[in-house]
Design a protein around this motif. Structure first.
Motif, short mmCIF file in Angstrom:
data_model
loop_
_atom_site.label_atom_id
_atom_site.label_comp_id
_atom_site.label_asym_id
_atom_site.label_seq_id
_atom_site.Cartn_x
_atom_site.Cartn_y
_atom_site.Cartn_z
N ASP A 51 -4.00 -10.44 -2.85
CA ASP A 51 -4.93 -10.62 -1.78
C ASP A 51 -5.78 -11.74 -1.81
OD1 ASP A 51 -3.37 -9.01 -0.08
OD2 ASP A 51 -4.85 -7.14 -0.12
N GLY A 52 -5.59 -12.63 -2.69
CA GLY A 52 -6.39 -13.72 -3.00
C GLY A 52 -7.29 -13.38 -4.14
N ASP A 53 -7.36 -12.23 -4.98
CA ASP A 53 -8.23 -11.91 -5.92
C ASP A 53 -7.32 -11.92 -7.15
OD1 ASP A 53 -10.39 -11.77 -4.34
OD2 ASP A 53 -9.63 -9.65 -3.89
N ARG A 54 -7.98 -12.37 -8.09
CA ARG A 54 -7.07 -12.08 -9.70
C ARG A 54 -6.91 -10.99 -10.11
NH1 ARG A 54 -8.24 -16.01 -14.62
NH2 ARG A 54 -6.69 -15.06 -16.08
N ILE A 55 -5.92 -10.53 -10.52
CA ILE A 55 -5.55 -9.30 -11.07
C ILE A 55 -5.72 -9.20 -12.72
CG2 ILE A 55 -3.75 -7.42 -11.52
CD1 ILE A 55 -2.41 -8.43 -8.99
N SER A 56 -6.49 -8.49 -13.30
CA SER A 56 -6.37 -8.36 -14.94
C SER A 56 -5.54 -7.29 -15.08
CB SER A 56 -8.07 -7.95 -15.27
OG SER A 56 -8.08 -6.62 -14.83
N LEU A 62 -6.33 -1.10 -7.28
CA LEU A 62 -6.34 -1.88 -6.17
C LEU A 62 -5.69 -1.48 -4.82
CD1 LEU A 62 -5.07 -4.89 -8.06
CD2 LEU A 62 -7.34 -4.33 -7.61
N ASP A 63 -5.66 -0.07 -4.72
CA ASP A 63 -5.08 0.74 -3.54
C ASP A 63 -3.86 -0.16 -2.97
OD1 ASP A 63 -5.28 2.68 -1.66
OD2 ASP A 63 -6.25 1.45 -0.13
N MET A 64 -2.88 -0.52 -3.96
CA MET A 64 -1.77 -1.03 -3.48
C MET A 64 -0.95 -0.08 -2.64
SD MET A 64 -0.71 -3.65 -6.72
CE MET A 64 -0.22 -5.14 -5.90
N GLN A 65 0.13 -0.69 -1.94
CA GLN A 65 0.95 0.22 -1.17
C GLN A 65 2.28 -0.18 -1.70
OE1 GLN A 65 -0.03 2.68 0.90
NE2 GLN A 65 -2.07 1.95 0.14
N ASP A 66 3.32 0.74 -1.19
CA ASP A 66 4.81 0.32 -1.31
C ASP A 66 5.08 -1.03 -0.85
OD1 ASP A 66 7.02 0.76 -2.80
OD2 ASP A 66 8.09 1.37 -0.70
N GLU A 67 5.93 -2.02 -1.53
CA GLU A 67 6.20 -3.26 -1.03
C GLU A 67 5.23 -4.25 -0.89
OE1 GLU A 67 9.70 -3.32 1.41
OE2 GLU A 67 10.45 -1.52 0.37
#
Length: 90
Positions: A58-63, A71-76
């Motif tokens: 979502d435009g933010d860098r992941i460490s 990051l409250d990610m969902q499947d897919e």
């Protein structure tokens, strides 16, 4: 024999890592797995230097120490892999 259903069915996520040229690599990860492992696996699979790839959600860098749960990610969900451009002198 009793079956226990203590594990949440959504413990794993299917995540897509998409590069700038449109190539997609799919990973199945636990919500608690640090992204460092996914990043290393992706770089090894595409033959990229880990230090030259930036991963964004979502435009933010992941460490590397963050997890999908952080990051409250969902499947897919989709992660963008951006290869850092070097050089450019004429």
């Amino acid at each position: 024999m009793e079956e226990t259903k203590d594990q949440k069915p959504n413990e794993h996520l299917n995540l897509k890592v998409k590069s700038q040229d449109g190539n997609e690599v799919f990973f199945k990860v636990k919500k608690t797995t640090p992204f460092k492992r996914l990043m290393e696996a992706y770089c090894q699979k595409v033959g990229a230097e880990k230090s030259s790839v930036r991963f964004l959600f979502d435009g933010d860098r992941i460490s590397g120490d963050q997890t999908p749960a952080d990051l409250d990610m969902q499947d897919e969900d989709e992660i963008d892999a951006m290869v850092q451009q070097t050089g450019g002198s004429w």
